[in-house]
Design an enzyme around this catalytic site. Sequence first.
Site: not given
Length: 525
Positions: A256, A239, A187, A464, A404, A350
Amino acid sequence: MPDGHFMLVLHAHLPWVRHAEDPFFIEENWLVEAITESYIPILSRLERLAHEGVRARVTMTWTPPLCEMLADPMLQQRYRARMGRLIELAELECSAKAGTAFASAAQMYLDHYRFCLSVMDRFGGNLLGYVRLLRDLGVVEPITCTATHGFLPLMYTHEARRAQIRVACANFHKHFGEQPRGIWLAECGFVPGFDELLKDAGIRFFFVDTHGLYFGEPRPRYGVYAPAYTPSGVAAFARDPDSSRSVWSSESGYPGDPLYREFYRDLGYDGDYSWVKAFLHPDGVRRNLGLKYHRITGKVQLHEKQAYEPAPAYARAMDHAGHFHYHRIEQAKWLGSIIEKPPLLVSPYDCELFGHWWYEGPQFIESIFRNCHNHGYRLMPVTGSEYLAEFPVHQVVMPSASSWGDAGYNGVWVNPTNDWMYRHLHAAEERMVEVARRFPEANGVLRDTLNQMARELLLAQASDWAFIMTTGTTVPYAVRRTKDHINRFTGLYEQVMTDRIDPVALHEIAWRDPIFAEIDYREWI
């Protein structure tokens, strides 16, 4: 000199899910979906680019639980069985959908499922062989992660944090034959001082979110567009928010687009029950099967979605890659004029976003690298190690505490839905340190028991479970896993402390979770 450098970082991770006691365990399908829809499509495209002389570079996390599952013979066999059933279904679907608007999609699934089995055959059932091949070709730089994706900022003891890193490095060496040069802190969870743990483990670089470097001490001269060395000498890459936004944004992000495949309509729900029942879980409950025949279409109800057509969808992914590449060039030129050197644009995602969630995502990745090639590498793809080797001098900055996750800190992993976990996790950490120091030279069944205690603690620490509780998906399973591992750990601890170890019970526990065969409980000393 290029206008800028581009580092694509894909974080491939799944929690350890292996249930030998149930041949149809539902959550094991997470691995099937990830292999079929993300890992094989991405790796195969990267190999094709390499053979065509197109420079592609991806820094890729392969977390220890994922590596252990990919290398597990039982899960490999179950993957083949699952794919065999999907091929059988896809063959029936090709006949049923012939002459309809869904015919091309049905044929696409059949071809892809057959291809996936051929890839698994090529590498003896272990997809990590593909990763090693691409590593040797210079395309993929595999890096590791904390041992079970444990979120370090919420751990109580120094020893527990150190063990998560050391166990991960040992596991990486087992699967890749070398020490990892980079690590993805689960993470992106970082607190000043963690860099010392990385240095001690031989790690050269890690990743933080944008604000982790922006709010560092001192403030970074080049922002997030160059790495910084922590005081311990480990490099931190941050990032780039602009490149991330174009993919992640729910409003303006590429995934999208109306032409892309709709994730939330699936044959498992749409198909006539008498037709799909034989391919569902034995309980007969409708669930996703993976064959999705509709496109996003627009802001319409699910039942109004139009037929999915693969060819225009993949063409649109190529267009989006061209758009992405163009704007990264423009961004690099503008930034370069300010910082007076080519910037580094770090784009972490991811891995499962590409393919599983955004079905055309692997095509998007391939097309980015083709655009880089066709435009003379004005945007130069690099891996973490390559960039540090070419540009070894950087500012020294201590990143700030950050992650993040939503809001940028720890709230996703500790909140009213999951905060009950931590009193038990912290007590287990202290007990693990206690027994490791009490029995520093254990042998035989005692050593096996202490090693199993270490496994149970690591599995309970997986971030998780807290994440699932926060998001509200499969919560009973996450709660069950947390409690099961803590209960097993506690039971073994009491057996050790009273000198009443039950070898039969130990064997049963170890049989359930055969992960980290190389583990050494002394990492907690």
